[in-house]
Design an enzyme around this catalytic site. Structure first.
Site, PDB file in Angstrom:
ATOM      1  N   GLY A  13      42.909  33.404  37.248  1.00 45.13           N
ATOM      2  CA  GLY A  13      42.423  34.824  37.561  1.00 45.13           C
ATOM      3  C   GLY A  13      42.534  35.282  39.029  1.00 45.13           C
ATOM      4  N   GLY A 135      34.505  32.182  51.213  1.00 47.94           N
ATOM      5  CA  GLY A 135      35.983  32.686  51.086  1.00 47.94           C
ATOM      6  C   GLY A 135      36.968  32.059  51.852  1.00 47.94           C
ATOM      7  N   LYS A 206      25.193  29.927  48.288  1.00 46.53           N
ATOM      8  CA  LYS A 206      26.199  29.243  49.603  1.00 46.53           C
ATOM      9  C   LYS A 206      25.126  28.796  50.439  1.00 46.53           C
ATOM     10  CE  LYS A 206      29.141  32.930  48.177  1.00 46.53           C
ATOM     11  NZ  LYS A 206      29.679  34.401  48.460  1.00 46.53           N
TER      12      LYS A 206
HETATM   13  P1  NAP Z   1      38.388  35.385  37.367  1.00 49.96           P
HETATM   14  O1  NAP Z   1      39.352  36.337  37.935  1.00 49.96           O
HETATM   15  O2  NAP Z   1      37.347  35.605  36.350  1.00 49.96           O
HETATM   16  O3  NAP Z   1      39.335  33.959  36.557  1.00 49.96           O
HETATM   17  C1  NAP Z   1      38.821  33.246  35.778  1.00 49.96           C
HETATM   18  C2  NAP Z   1      39.909  32.524  35.356  1.00 49.96           C
HETATM   19  O4  NAP Z   1      39.520  31.409  34.557  1.00 49.96           O
HETATM   20  C3  NAP Z   1      40.715  33.471  34.244  1.00 49.96           C
HETATM   21  O5  NAP Z   1      42.204  33.179  34.380  1.00 49.96           O
HETATM   22  C4  NAP Z   1      40.284  32.783  32.888  1.00 49.96           C
HETATM   23  O6  NAP Z   1      41.400  32.926  31.850  1.00 49.96           O
HETATM   24  C5  NAP Z   1      39.936  31.424  33.264  1.00 49.96           C
HETATM   25  N1  NAP Z   1      38.946  30.847  32.412  1.00 49.96           N
HETATM   26  C6  NAP Z   1      37.579  31.301  32.642  1.00 49.96           C
HETATM   27  N2  NAP Z   1      36.696  30.685  31.658  1.00 49.96           N
HETATM   28  C7  NAP Z   1      37.637  29.956  31.025  1.00 49.96           C
HETATM   29  C8  NAP Z   1      37.235  29.081  29.759  1.00 49.96           C
HETATM   30  N3  NAP Z   1      36.198  28.793  29.512  1.00 49.96           N
HETATM   31  N4  NAP Z   1      38.403  28.230  29.240  1.00 49.96           N
HETATM   32  C9  NAP Z   1      39.602  28.632  29.594  1.00 49.96           C
HETATM   33  N5  NAP Z   1      39.569  29.464  31.019  1.00 49.96           N
HETATM   34  C10 NAP Z   1      39.015  29.999  31.381  1.00 49.96           C
HETATM   35  O7  NAP Z   1      37.680  34.722  38.365  1.00 49.96           O
HETATM   36  P2  NAP Z   1      37.942  34.403  39.968  1.00 49.96           P
HETATM   37  O8  NAP Z   1      37.455  35.648  40.691  1.00 49.96           O
HETATM   38  O9  NAP Z   1      39.250  33.974  40.320  1.00 49.96           O
HETATM   39  O10 NAP Z   1      36.638  33.247  40.319  1.00 49.96           O
HETATM   40  C11 NAP Z   1      37.298  31.901  39.963  1.00 49.96           C
HETATM   41  C12 NAP Z   1      36.113  30.924  40.978  1.00 49.96           C
HETATM   42  O11 NAP Z   1      36.225  31.206  42.285  1.00 49.96           O
HETATM   43  C13 NAP Z   1      34.536  31.249  40.553  1.00 49.96           C
HETATM   44  O12 NAP Z   1      33.790  30.094  40.505  1.00 49.96           O
HETATM   45  C14 NAP Z   1      34.230  32.239  41.781  1.00 49.96           C
HETATM   46  O13 NAP Z   1      32.764  32.289  41.976  1.00 49.96           O
HETATM   47  C15 NAP Z   1      35.072  31.796  42.828  1.00 49.96           C
HETATM   48  N6  NAP Z   1      35.262  32.431  44.007  1.00 49.96           N
HETATM   49  C16 NAP Z   1      35.857  33.524  43.490  1.00 49.96           C
HETATM   50  C17 NAP Z   1      36.142  34.537  44.885  1.00 49.96           C
HETATM   51  C18 NAP Z   1      36.877  35.891  44.575  1.00 49.96           C
HETATM   52  O14 NAP Z   1      37.122  36.563  45.658  1.00 49.96           O
HETATM   53  N7  NAP Z   1      37.161  36.174  43.417  1.00 49.96           N
HETATM   54  C19 NAP Z   1      35.644  33.790  46.263  1.00 49.96           C
HETATM   55  C20 NAP Z   1      35.075  32.912  46.221  1.00 49.96           C
HETATM   56  C21 NAP Z   1      34.840  31.890  45.164  1.00 49.96           C
HETATM   57  P3  NAP Z   1      42.190  34.305  31.408  1.00 49.96           P
HETATM   58  O15 NAP Z   1      42.971  34.737  32.542  1.00 49.96           O
HETATM   59  O16 NAP Z   1      42.935  33.833  30.347  1.00 49.96           O
HETATM   60  O17 NAP Z   1      40.913  35.238  31.258  1.00 49.96           O
HETATM   61  N1  HSE Z   2      30.239  38.361  44.980  1.00 54.22           N
HETATM   62  C1  HSE Z   2      30.876  37.558  46.137  1.00 54.22           C
HETATM   63  C2  HSE Z   2      30.495  38.541  47.416  1.00 54.22           C
HETATM   64  C3  HSE Z   2      32.046  36.801  45.846  1.00 54.22           C
HETATM   65  O1  HSE Z   2      30.213  39.763  47.083  1.00 54.22           O
HETATM   66  O2  HSE Z   2      30.503  37.870  48.363  1.00 54.22           O
HETATM   67  C4  HSE Z   2      32.475  36.023  46.782  1.00 54.22           C
HETATM   68  O3  HSE Z   2      31.558  34.931  46.592  1.00 54.22           O
END
Ligand code: NAP
Ligand code: HSE
Length: 433
Positions: A13, A135, A206
């Site tokens: 994702g 992040g 966090k």
């Molecule tokens: P996201 O965009 O929703 O992506 C999740 C990915 O995981 C998608 O590719 C999804 O597949 C796959 N997925 C989810 N559940 C699954 C399952 N049960 N089986 C197989 N594949 C699965 O999430 P994200 O924003 O990248 O966040 C990912 C992690 O990083 C989370 O723990 C989040 O808290 C952390 N994080 C995110 C950010 C941010 O800026 N987004 C910052 C810091 C930490 P599909 O693509 O096929 O749906």
């Molecule tokens: N939801 C979180 C924020 C994303 O707003 O900071 C990063 O962990």
């Protein structure tokens, strides 16, 4: 050492796509640092047919986690899918299969960090989680390595971008909480269900991770007291501004004499404090060490490439450990038993906004109550209200124990001169400690 290290990605994702882009675009630099290349070998997703924004061969996508986690070709599992129970199971299986794990998952690390660390160590594997807090800011490494020689006394963090964006827009543009939240959702900062952000749970997760590292103590998520920003009003910000404060959702962790406290709450920060100028969706962590004094780490707390920077740096750390043959030895196990401060050991200043009958003796009633609990006033503001016979009174206290502050809040409602308590917040940032 192999010529290429194989990565198994769980998730493609926002963060997973950033990881693929960084590994592809910075390959030359990575080879120089590591003496080998990095290859994305297999990727777990939910939907193989989904259009992807990265250049990746469809054959390496799978919906069967075992093809990644138990794949004998794979050296490092990178978990960027989110979720808790299934994800924990996959990571534990990865350790049993002797694979190192890098994760961005704060929900998982806040709840099960110690158990996962134990499993990693028992299997001679690494567990890294730099991206789980703030992040793109290297704060985990900052605490674990950069400040390893110091004794951390205080850590204050703006570790949730969504709430910082909302409070900034309320403050600088006069938006209501509801409008600022809608804007944050349109811009993709807040989730469709923003509860974990606005009610402080995301920041609490966090802070559990950061305070564990800062104090080398096993702080659990339930030890973090949490209040969100959903009840903060524009009026609160206006009166805070008059008294020299800016409102931020602050994760606060403090230790003295081996006793710790950790909380997340909307806090009035003195405008002189470096965290008060951290605006919009940015994150920052202020750390006060006994030897180093004040430090501050600032940057993007989320987003595809910023977060991927932390994830790929963790991969680099694992590969460097592989070269040195020290995987599983870089543990961050807590040195001290958990020891939390009691309410009469927790000191802070407080902002209390009241509606009071504008009559003779009103102030003396208030003074009597506060003196009965040994709380003195540092700042006082009184303004007439439109409703006849009432006044707005804002009190900022000197430092008081939490026990006495809570007693005052409980009894203030019983005073006949008090029409209502409008709001109350912690105040921080006037002194270093
Ligand atoms: P996201 O965009 O929703 O992506 C999740 C990915 O995981 C998608 O590719 C999804 O597949 C796959 N997925 C989810 N559940 C699954 C399952 N049960 N089986 C197989 N594949 C699965 O999430 P994200 O924003 O990248 O966040 C990912 C992690 O990083 C989370 O723990 C989040 O808290 C952390 N994080 C995110 C950010 C941010 O800026 N987004 C910052 C810091 C930490 P599909 O693509 O096929 O749906
Ligand atoms: N939801 C979180 C924020 C994303 O707003 O900071 C990063 O962990």
């Amino acid at each position: 050492m192999k010529e290429s290290i194989s990565i198994g990605l769980l998730g493609l994702g926002t963060v997973g796509s950033g990881v693929v882009k960084l590994v592809q675009n910075h390959q030359e630099q990575l080879v120089h640092q590591l003496g080998c290349s990095l290859t994305i070998h297999k990727v777990l997703v939910r939907d193989i047919e989904k259009e992807r924004e990265v250049d990746i061969r469809r054959e390496i996508l799978t919906t069967d986690y075992k093809e990644v986690v138990l794949n004998p070709e794979i050296d490092i599992i990178v978990e960027v899918m989110g979720g808790i129970e299934d994800t924990k199971k996959y990571i534990l299986e990865a350790f049993q299969a002797k694979k190192h794990v890098v994760t961005a998952n704060k929900d998982l690390i806040a709840l099960y960090g110690s158990e996962l660390q134990d499993a990693a160590t028992a299997n001679g594997c690494d567990l890294y989680y730099e991206a789980s807090v703030a992040g793109g800011i290297p704060i985990i490494r900052g605490l674990a390595d950069g400040l390893a020689s110091d004794k951390i006394e205080k850590l204050m963090g703006i570790v949730n971008g969504t709430t910082n964006y909302i409070l900034t827009k309320m403050d600088k543009e006069g938006l209501s909480y509801e409008t600022a939240l809608q804007n944050a959702q349109k811009l993709g900062y807040a989730e469709a269900d923003p509860t974990a952000d606005v009610e402080g749970l995301d920041a609490a997760r966090k802070m559990a991770i950061l305070s564990r590292l800062a104090f080398s103590m096993n702080i659990d998520l339930e030890d973090v007291e949490v209040t969100g920003i959903s009840k903060v009003t524009k009026e609160d910000l206006k009166y805070g501004d008059m008294l020299g404060y800016t409102m931020k959702l602050i994760g606060y962790a403090h230790q003295v004499d081996g006793k710790a406290e950790v909380s997340v709450q909307p806090t009035f920060l003195s405008k002189n404090h470096p965290l008060s100028s951290v605006n919009d969706e940015y994150n920052a962590v202020y750390v006060y060490g006994e030897a180093v004094g004040e430090t501050m780490f600032y940057g993007p707390g989320a987003g595809s490439l910023p977060t991927a920077t932390s994830v790929v740096s963790d991969i680099v750390a694992v590969v460097k450990n592989m070269r040195l043959g020290v995987n599983g030895k870089n543990t961050l196990l807590p040195q001290y038993e958990k020891n939390l401060k009691k309410a009469d050991e927790r000191l802070a200043k407080y902002f209390i906004r009241l509606h009071v009958r504008d009559e003779v003796g009103a102030f003396s009633e208030l003074t009597k109550l506060f003196s009965a609990y040994s709380i003195s006033f540092e700042k006082i503001l009184q303004l007439p209200l439109e409703e006849k016979g009432l006044a707005e009174i804002v009190i900022v206290t000197h430092k008081a124990t939490m026990e006495n502050y809570q007693s005052v809040l409980q009894h203030i409602r019983d005073l006949s001169v008090v029409k209502g308590i409008q709001s109350f917040y912690r105040v921080e940032g006037d002194g270093l400690k």
